[in-house]
Design a protein around this motif. Structure first.
Motif, PDB file in Angstrom:
ATOM      1  N   HIS A 106       4.372  -2.680  -3.071  1.00 41.15           N
ATOM      2  CA  HIS A 106       4.952  -3.194  -1.832  1.00 41.15           C
ATOM      3  C   HIS A 106       3.935  -3.180  -0.693  1.00 41.15           C
ATOM      4  O   HIS A 106       3.883  -4.124   0.117  1.00 41.15           O
ATOM      5  CB  HIS A 106       6.184  -2.393  -1.423  1.00 41.15           C
ATOM      6  N   ALA A 107       3.129  -2.151  -0.625  1.00 47.93           N
ATOM      7  CA  ALA A 107       2.102  -2.097   0.415  1.00 47.93           C
ATOM      8  C   ALA A 107       1.149  -3.280   0.299  1.00 47.93           C
ATOM      9  O   ALA A 107       0.724  -3.855   1.303  1.00 47.93           O
ATOM     10  CB  ALA A 107       1.337  -0.781   0.333  1.00 47.93           C
ATOM     11  N   LEU A 108       0.830  -3.656  -0.925  1.00 46.91           N
ATOM     12  CA  LEU A 108      -0.042  -4.811  -1.148  1.00 46.91           C
ATOM     13  C   LEU A 108       0.682  -6.114  -0.805  1.00 46.91           C
ATOM     14  O   LEU A 108       0.130  -7.001  -0.158  1.00 46.91           O
ATOM     15  CB  LEU A 108      -0.491  -4.841  -2.605  1.00 46.91           C
ATOM     16  N   ALA A 109       1.924  -6.223  -1.249  1.00 49.62           N
ATOM     17  CA  ALA A 109       2.668  -7.467  -1.053  1.00 49.62           C
ATOM     18  C   ALA A 109       2.971  -7.741   0.410  1.00 49.62           C
ATOM     19  O   ALA A 109       2.925  -8.892   0.867  1.00 49.62           O
ATOM     20  CB  ALA A 109       3.969  -7.418  -1.848  1.00 49.62           C
ATOM     21  N   ALA A 110       3.279  -6.695   1.160  1.00 47.86           N
ATOM     22  CA  ALA A 110       3.826  -6.880   2.508  1.00 47.86           C
ATOM     23  C   ALA A 110       2.856  -6.521   3.624  1.00 47.86           C
ATOM     24  O   ALA A 110       3.252  -6.471   4.789  1.00 47.86           O
ATOM     25  CB  ALA A 110       5.104  -6.047   2.654  1.00 47.86           C
ATOM     26  N   ALA A 111       1.593  -6.317   3.319  1.00 47.28           N
ATOM     27  CA  ALA A 111       0.637  -5.818   4.313  1.00 47.28           C
ATOM     28  C   ALA A 111       0.558  -6.677   5.567  1.00 47.28           C
ATOM     29  O   ALA A 111       0.352  -6.160   6.664  1.00 47.28           O
ATOM     30  CB  ALA A 111      -0.746  -5.688   3.677  1.00 47.28           C
ATOM     31  N   ASN A 112       0.728  -7.977   5.434  1.00 46.27           N
ATOM     32  CA  ASN A 112       0.629  -8.875   6.589  1.00 46.27           C
ATOM     33  C   ASN A 112       1.989  -9.328   7.093  1.00 46.27           C
ATOM     34  O   ASN A 112       2.064 -10.231   7.922  1.00 46.27           O
ATOM     35  CB  ASN A 112      -0.191 -10.120   6.224  1.00 46.27           C
ATOM     36  N   ALA A 113       3.053  -8.705   6.596  1.00 41.09           N
ATOM     37  CA  ALA A 113       4.392  -9.217   6.910  1.00 41.09           C
ATOM     38  C   ALA A 113       5.318  -8.210   7.576  1.00 41.09           C
ATOM     39  O   ALA A 113       6.265  -8.614   8.248  1.00 41.09           O
ATOM     40  CB  ALA A 113       5.053  -9.725   5.628  1.00 41.09           C
ATOM     41  N   VAL A 114       5.097  -6.925   7.377  1.00 43.40           N
ATOM     42  CA  VAL A 114       5.984  -5.923   7.974  1.00 43.40           C
ATOM     43  C   VAL A 114       5.147  -4.883   8.713  1.00 43.40           C
ATOM     44  O   VAL A 114       3.928  -4.806   8.548  1.00 43.40           O
ATOM     45  CB  VAL A 114       6.854  -5.219   6.902  1.00 43.40           C
ATOM     46  N   ASP A 115       5.805  -4.090   9.524  1.00 43.34           N
ATOM     47  CA  ASP A 115       5.125  -3.022  10.246  1.00 43.34           C
ATOM     48  C   ASP A 115       4.491  -2.051   9.252  1.00 43.34           C
ATOM     49  O   ASP A 115       5.055  -1.761   8.196  1.00 43.34           O
ATOM     50  CB  ASP A 115       6.140  -2.279  11.123  1.00 43.34           C
ATOM     51  N   SER A 116       3.323  -1.553   9.598  1.00 46.96           N
ATOM     52  CA  SER A 116       2.591  -0.677   8.670  1.00 46.96           C
ATOM     53  C   SER A 116       3.387   0.566   8.295  1.00 46.96           C
ATOM     54  O   SER A 116       3.228   1.107   7.197  1.00 46.96           O
ATOM     55  CB  SER A 116       1.248  -0.267   9.290  1.00 46.96           C
ATOM     56  N   THR A 117       4.270   1.011   9.175  1.00 45.64           N
ATOM     57  CA  THR A 117       5.064   2.207   8.859  1.00 45.64           C
ATOM     58  C   THR A 117       6.120   1.938   7.796  1.00 45.64           C
ATOM     59  O   THR A 117       6.689   2.884   7.242  1.00 45.64           O
ATOM     60  CB  THR A 117       5.753   2.740  10.133  1.00 45.64           C
ATOM     61  N   ASP A 118       6.395   0.659   7.540  1.00 43.82           N
ATOM     62  CA  ASP A 118       7.411   0.315   6.543  1.00 43.82           C
ATOM     63  C   ASP A 118       6.818  -0.003   5.174  1.00 43.82           C
ATOM     64  O   ASP A 118       7.574  -0.212   4.213  1.00 43.82           O
ATOM     65  CB  ASP A 118       8.226  -0.895   7.015  1.00 43.82           C
ATOM     66  N   LEU A 119       5.507  -0.035   5.067  1.00 48.08           N
ATOM     67  CA  LEU A 119       4.876  -0.377   3.799  1.00 48.08           C
ATOM     68  C   LEU A 119       5.146   0.700   2.757  1.00 48.08           C
ATOM     69  O   LEU A 119       4.866   1.883   2.979  1.00 48.08           O
ATOM     70  CB  LEU A 119       3.367  -0.559   3.985  1.00 48.08           C
ATOM     71  N   GLY A 120       5.690   0.287   1.622  1.00 48.24           N
ATOM     72  CA  GLY A 120       5.957   1.224   0.539  1.00 48.24           C
ATOM     73  C   GLY A 120       7.169   2.107   0.750  1.00 48.24           C
ATOM     74  O   GLY A 120       7.468   2.956  -0.093  1.00 48.24           O
ATOM     75  N   ARG A 121       7.892   1.892   1.827  1.00 48.07           N
ATOM     76  CA  ARG A 121       9.060   2.725   2.135  1.00 48.07           C
ATOM     77  C   ARG A 121      10.344   1.965   1.820  1.00 48.07           C
ATOM     78  O   ARG A 121      10.433   0.751   2.039  1.00 48.07           O
ATOM     79  CB  ARG A 121       9.062   3.126   3.609  1.00 48.07           C
TER      80      ARG A 121
END
Length: 253
Positions: A106-121
């Motif tokens: 998820h961190a890879l998929a969403a790196a440019n799309a969601v807030d960094s605090t939400d990556l992988g959460r």
């Protein structure tokens, strides 16, 4: 000890679909060009898989564009490419700590799309399932993936894919993560150890059936789960044929 995944593998119609897909993969793995150019086939398969997964999530992009555009602007395309590029490094993590691997995907998929605090959460907002229900389903899936099973890799991969698309644990990029996890399962469980087959390509080829099969799986009925596994198996078979075509193209030069 019960083997829930093996029970799923015994549902009517599943074994035939799985055998057909396995046969298509085996025919691919026997191609003579793979003796010296398997890495090139894997690279091309990865690119095709990244493009297909992005398109399934609504992106509009061609293979030629991916080959000629260094930094695509669409965050879905960016995420799909990042996931594809790093997939091979997550095999051991997926075997031993699937929740950790999913967070990384998820961190890879969403790196440019969601807030960094939400990556992988895990998501906190409402979706088809509440956050607590989603977390519980993800816990069950992670437990199943770390326990021994006699179920074929194709069945396990289909369940992984179906669960992640049903649960939607992260809220953005769940499709990219689910399809990557299916492919990762096939790699980690030995069906496609060199990552030559891109199931995403097969799902795109069978896109008209994709949503219907997922709805059938999400119903929770035995028939629905069997329908989903048959769809996933057909997608893998189609993807194996696509990779076979890559091999033939390399043979022709």
């Amino acid at each position: 000890m019960t083997d829930a995944l093996a029970d799923v593998a015994n549902l009517p119609g599943v074994s035939g679909a799985v055998d057909e897909a396995r046969g298509a993969v085996d025919r691919l793995l026997g191609h003579r060009i793979l003796r010296r150019r398997s890495a090139e086939v894997s690279t091309e398969s990865a690119l095709r898989g990244a493009r297909a997964s992005a398109v399934l999530d609504g992106a509009t992009v061609t293979l030629d564009a991916l080959r000629t555009t260094e930094n695509p602007s669409d965050p879905v395309v960016q995420g799909s490419l990042r996931v594809s590029a790093e997939l091979g490094t997550l095999t051991e993590t997926w075997r031993n700590a699937p929740r950790q691997a999913l967070a990384r995907l998820h961190a890879l998929a969403a790196a440019n799309a969601v807030d960094s605090t939400d990556l992988g959460r895990l998501r906190t907002g409402a979706d088809a399932l509440s956050p607590s229900e989603a977390a519980a389903r993800l816990d069950v899936l992670s437990t199943l993936l770390t326990e021994p099973t006699k179920a074929p890799a194709l069945v396990v991969a289909a369940i992984v894919h179906g669960e992640l698309l049903t649960v939607r644990p992260f809220g953005w990029g769940d499709g990219l993560v689910a399809r990557a996890a299916q492919r990762l399962t096939l790699i980690a469980r030995g069906l496609d150890p060199k990552s030559l087959v891109a199931p995403e390509v097969g799902h795109l080829e069978l896109a008209d059936e994709y949503g219907e099969a997922l709805s059938a799986y999400s119903s929770g009925t035995a028939e629905g789960v069997a329908q989903w596994i048959a769809h996933c198996s057909a997608a893998v078979a189609a993807a194996a044929r696509d990779s076979q075509a890559i091999c033939e193209a390399f043979m022709r030069g």
